[in-house]
Design an enzyme around this catalytic site. Sequence first.
Site, PDB file in Angstrom:
ATOM      1  N   ARG A 181       0.801  -1.222   0.000  1.00  0.00           N
ATOM      2  CA  ARG A 181       0.000   0.000   0.000  1.00  0.00           C
ATOM      3  C   ARG A 181       0.842   1.283   0.000  1.00  0.00           C
ATOM      4  O   ARG A 181       0.559   2.200  -0.776  1.00  0.00           O
ATOM      5  CB  ARG A 181      -0.964   0.018   1.187  1.00  0.00           C
ATOM      6  CG  ARG A 181      -1.990  -1.100   1.164  1.00  0.00           C
ATOM      7  CD  ARG A 181      -2.761  -1.142  -0.130  1.00  0.00           C
ATOM      8  NE  ARG A 181      -3.787  -2.187  -0.108  1.00  0.00           N
ATOM      9  CZ  ARG A 181      -4.156  -2.868  -1.157  1.00  0.00           C
ATOM     10  NH1 ARG A 181      -3.597  -2.652  -2.332  1.00  0.00           N
ATOM     11  NH2 ARG A 181      -5.105  -3.791  -1.066  1.00  0.00           N
ATOM     12  N   ASP A 210     -11.169  -1.322   5.683  1.00  0.00           N
ATOM     13  CA  ASP A 210     -10.809  -0.141   6.460  1.00  0.00           C
ATOM     14  C   ASP A 210      -9.305   0.042   6.514  1.00  0.00           C
ATOM     15  O   ASP A 210      -8.792   1.152   6.488  1.00  0.00           O
ATOM     16  CB  ASP A 210     -11.340  -0.279   7.897  1.00  0.00           C
ATOM     17  CG  ASP A 210     -12.848  -0.437   7.941  1.00  0.00           C
ATOM     18  OD1 ASP A 210     -13.307  -1.542   7.629  1.00  0.00           O
ATOM     19  OD2 ASP A 210     -13.543   0.540   8.256  1.00  0.00           O
TER      20      ASP A 210
END
Length: 488
Positions: A181, A210
């Site tokens: 990420r 989330d």
Amino acid sequence: MSQLKALSACSAATLISHGPRREDLASASASTLKFGAGASELNGSPLVSQHCRLVKAHKSQVIKAVASNDKETVSAGATNGRGFRGKLNKVVLAYSGGLDTSVIVPWLRENYGCEVVCFTADVGQGIKELDGLEQKAKASGACQLVVKDLKEEFVQDYIFPCLRAGAVYERKYLLGTSMARPVIAKAMVDVAKEVGADAVSHGCTGKGNDQACVRFELTFFSLNPELHVVAPWREWDIQGREDAIEYAKKHNVPVPVTKKSIYSRDRNLWHLSHEGDILEDPANEPEKDMYMMSVDPVDAPNEPEYVEIGIVSGLPVSVNGKQLSPASLLTELNELGGKHGIGRIDMVENRLVGMKSRGVYETPGGTILFCAVRELESLTLDRETIQVKDSLALKYAELVYAGRWFDPLRESMDAFMQKITATTTGSVTLKLYKGSVSVVGRTSPHSLYRQDISSFENGQIYDQADAAGFIRLYGLPMRVRAMLKNGM
């Protein structure tokens, strides 16, 4: 800097899945990028489209191709009072070409009156559906396509530091998605600067994803706090797949027709994760055909295979004596480990948001590398250093898992890891056999192991008689406690 390829035409492509572990990023060879029958391979020689103006910046190896969109930019629509609708000029969107991100393109234009630049990051997830992706993005209303090959940067600057630190989350998870990420988000920030965007956007849903929202957005905040972040799933009224299809039809967006997997997957060069369906019950055994990177250990070769990993200062540099780039080295070990059923992990983990989640991970090459580095450290690090390193590795893994890659604490810990592994140089020989990795040999020019000291034969350096005094002093606290207890 990684090779940046920007292709035209209100087009867009991002093999970043809109949330972690999505199958939009299915497997296939990630070594080449092809855009339709008329496109050349993007491995240094750009394809010049007759519809685009190309500008090449030799110093940064950046290629940009921009074509005007056939559609006029839609002005900002009605707002429900949330976000910055109507106030943005250009948004860089993490685009996969799947249903969700295809819908996000017109939604951004409609609600923010902005141009949309779509972004594709190749972190080794396998490029399966790039053909036609440019046309999809153009039909959705994007104005530019940017493709960036991040594989070498991903392995060198993100995977290898975690490997050197020995970072493992909750005893098992080798942080495959967590490491990917920040490299993707950093690239988005870079692209935003290059194209003059004032916002970035992603398709993380906010349900099981989330953590992806956190990992993306903490990186955005760390690298450019002035960028606006648009997360449509936190703003729009679309509740699910059927709503998204209806919105797409209403805005004349071609609905991607793909076979929807029963699993939620995330793949990159380090690992492949599986979640959902029968895995949501921790009592269920994963189905045999779920795995994609590794064979069932039962079906693996009946003969073991040996592999030698060369390591310099805590980082792998060679396989069986052959020097390889970071990404090439990991690719080769993935193939080797996958053939022998190495690196399958089934675990229930504690997510950042507090819930427990069951996931199955395939990390064949990573498992081999972790074993090799750890074993070499047994020669080159003393007891106290190993204990401190292992304790810090737990916190290091937590920071990476929580999306705090650019946190000063992690960076400081990384400097420590780099310092203490400076002498972790040598080679480790491993035996791969039906899902297991066994160490059969290790050697280092900086080894603290001395055969003349450790031998059971009498030596000149170690005197057996010295043990008596050491034991009396080492056991003194226990003797004193026993004397007190017995009234002595």
